[in-house]
Scaffold this motif. Structure first.
Motif, short mmCIF file in Angstrom:
data_model
loop_
_atom_site.label_atom_id
_atom_site.label_comp_id
_atom_site.label_asym_id
_atom_site.label_seq_id
_atom_site.Cartn_x
_atom_site.Cartn_y
_atom_site.Cartn_z
N THR A 178 0.83 -1.20 0.00
CA THR A 178 0.00 0.00 0.00
C THR A 178 0.86 1.25 0.00
N TRP A 179 1.92 1.25 0.80
CA TRP A 179 2.81 2.40 0.85
C TRP A 179 3.50 2.63 -0.49
N LEU A 180 3.93 1.57 -1.14
CA LEU A 180 4.58 1.70 -2.45
C LEU A 180 3.63 2.33 -3.46
N LYS A 181 2.38 1.92 -3.42
CA LYS A 181 1.38 2.50 -4.33
C LYS A 181 1.15 3.98 -4.04
N GLU A 274 -9.17 9.16 3.97
CA GLU A 274 -9.74 7.95 4.56
C GLU A 274 -9.84 6.83 3.53
N ASP A 275 -10.11 7.19 2.30
CA ASP A 275 -10.22 6.20 1.22
C ASP A 275 -8.94 6.26 0.40
N LEU A 276 -8.07 5.29 0.57
CA LEU A 276 -6.77 5.31 -0.09
C LEU A 276 -6.85 4.98 -1.57
N GLU A 277 -8.00 4.56 -2.03
CA GLU A 277 -8.17 4.21 -3.44
C GLU A 277 -8.69 5.38 -4.26
N HIS A 278 -9.45 6.26 -3.64
CA HIS A 278 -10.12 7.31 -4.40
C HIS A 278 -9.81 8.68 -3.81
N PHE A 279 -8.75 9.28 -4.30
CA PHE A 279 -8.41 10.65 -3.94
C PHE A 279 -7.58 11.26 -5.06
N ASP A 280 -7.64 12.58 -5.15
CA ASP A 280 -6.91 13.30 -6.19
C ASP A 280 -5.54 13.70 -5.64
N ALA A 281 -4.51 12.96 -6.01
CA ALA A 281 -3.17 13.18 -5.46
C ALA A 281 -2.64 14.57 -5.80
N ARG A 282 -2.94 15.08 -7.00
CA ARG A 282 -2.47 16.41 -7.39
C ARG A 282 -3.09 17.48 -6.48
N LEU A 313 -9.79 19.50 4.05
CA LEU A 313 -10.19 18.65 2.94
C LEU A 313 -10.04 17.20 3.36
N THR A 314 -11.10 16.43 3.17
CA THR A 314 -11.09 15.05 3.63
C THR A 314 -11.59 14.14 2.51
N TYR A 315 -10.82 13.11 2.21
CA TYR A 315 -11.25 12.08 1.26
C TYR A 315 -11.76 10.89 2.07
N THR A 316 -12.97 10.45 1.76
CA THR A 316 -13.60 9.43 2.60
C THR A 316 -14.32 8.41 1.73
N LYS A 317 -14.54 7.27 2.29
CA LYS A 317 -15.31 6.25 1.60
C LYS A 317 -16.80 6.60 1.59
N SER A 318 -17.21 7.44 2.57
CA SER A 318 -18.61 7.85 2.63
C SER A 318 -18.87 8.97 1.65
N PRO A 319 -20.13 9.18 1.25
CA PRO A 319 -20.44 10.29 0.35
C PRO A 319 -20.08 11.63 0.99
N ILE A 320 -19.60 12.57 0.18
CA ILE A 320 -19.25 13.90 0.66
C ILE A 320 -20.30 14.87 0.15
N TYR A 321 -20.83 15.70 1.04
CA TYR A 321 -21.86 16.65 0.66
C TYR A 321 -21.36 18.05 0.91
#
Length: 321
Positions: A178-181, A274-282, A313-321
């Protein structure tokens, strides 16, 4: 670390008082040495340290105080407060421990964040108290210079230097894969080359990637100086993450197990993921470098978030409103 704002608030309200700060272990004192504390005591509340613990308890029972403030409500705190000879004992209301205190107050108006939660206690006792207090550790110019010296031994000031820490306990700990990714993802998103420095935990001998630079601090003070000198710090919800936050270093907190609304970062240039799969790294890198104006996004919760709480700013697995 989360006690720092409350200690500052107490000193502001009682500028001429003789303040004693009761901590658990002696090594914790270093974080409060610059906060104008008159005396430090250590409970060392542990079965492994029976003798020093008993000595501390005897000392507490003999020393008279006008006021004892207990901002956190653990059973250990309640036991220690019961032993203290104080005219006034003040805490938040907790049914199990109310008999220990002379005055208890509701925590309904308190903020959820652990570093800010205690700030609603004192105003209810004295009538008014500052509700916005610095959470930061303030380094001296000499201490900051020591940090820059450590950094310059591995990366120049012109390099974009990001340090990361893999050490975490239990379920917080991420796999090396996970860290390498994560590192690869940030490298691809960054418009500038990244100089990575891995902060090694005790007992760790090999960095995540063979070509990476690594750093192992001799003590917590040295680690504090180093963390103050880097451009960004990445870690799970660990002590080093909050230490970096306290010296105002932009952080990327990986909150896969804990709630950032309670244990999150307070630096406005920091980001919770929070969601390591779905976030905008830039976008994450832009924010940590102060390059992008953004509107705070919130995690969906059952309890409304108060405006005064940290908004990051928080990236989460839950919906963001």
């Amino acid at each position: 670390m989360f006690l720092i704002p409350f200690v500052r608030q107490v000193r502001t309200v009682f500028p001429h008082a003789h303040i004693t700060l009761l901590l658990n272990e002696p090594w914790q004192q270093q974080f409060f040495n610059q906060l104008n504390i008159d005396q430090f005591l250590f409970s060392q509340f542990s079965l492994k340290k029976v003798k020093p613990c008993l000595q501390s308890l005897i000392h507490l029972a003999k020393e008279p105080y006008d006021l004892c403030l207990t901002p956190f409500g653990s059973s250990q705190d309640a036991i220690l407060t019961a032993l203290i000879d104080a005219k006034n004992k003040v805490a938040y209301t907790r049914a199990r421990y109310n008999d220990v205190f002379t005055h208890t107050f509701s925590a309904d108006t308190a903020q959820r964040h652990a570093a800010l939660h205690a700030l609603a206690l004192l105003p209810q006792w004295v009538g008014s108290a500052p509700k916005t207090v610095s959470y930061q550790l303030h380094l001296t110019p000499e201490e900051a210079q020591l940090g820059h010296q450590i950094r310059s031994s591995m990366a120049s000031t012109s390099e974009y230097c990001i340090a990361f820490f893999r050490g975490a306990r239990g379920k917080k700990r991420l796999s090396d894969e996970t860290w390498l990714k994560l590192l690869s993802r940030f490298e691809q998103a960054s418009p500038h080359p990244i100089t990575w420095i891995e902060v090694m935990e005790p007992g760790m001998a090999v960095p995540l990637r063979p070509e990476l630079k690594s750093y192992q601090a001799g003590n917590l003070q040295e680690l504090t100086y180093f963390l103050s000198s880097i451009d960004t710090f990445i870690s799970c919800d660990t002590g080093p993450l909050h230490l970096a936050d306290a010296v105002d270093t932009p952080c990327i907190g990986l909150y896969t197990q804990t709630n950032p609304q309670v244990y999150g970062l307070l630096n406005k240039y920091s980001v919770h993921i929070e969601d390591l799969e779905h976030f905008d790294a830039r976008s994450v890198l832009n924010i940590t470098r102060g390059n992008e104006y953004y509107k705070p996004l919130h995690i969906q919760t059952q309890r409304p978030i108060k405006e005064a709480e940290p908004k990051l700013l928080t990236y989460t697995k839950s919906p963001i409103y």
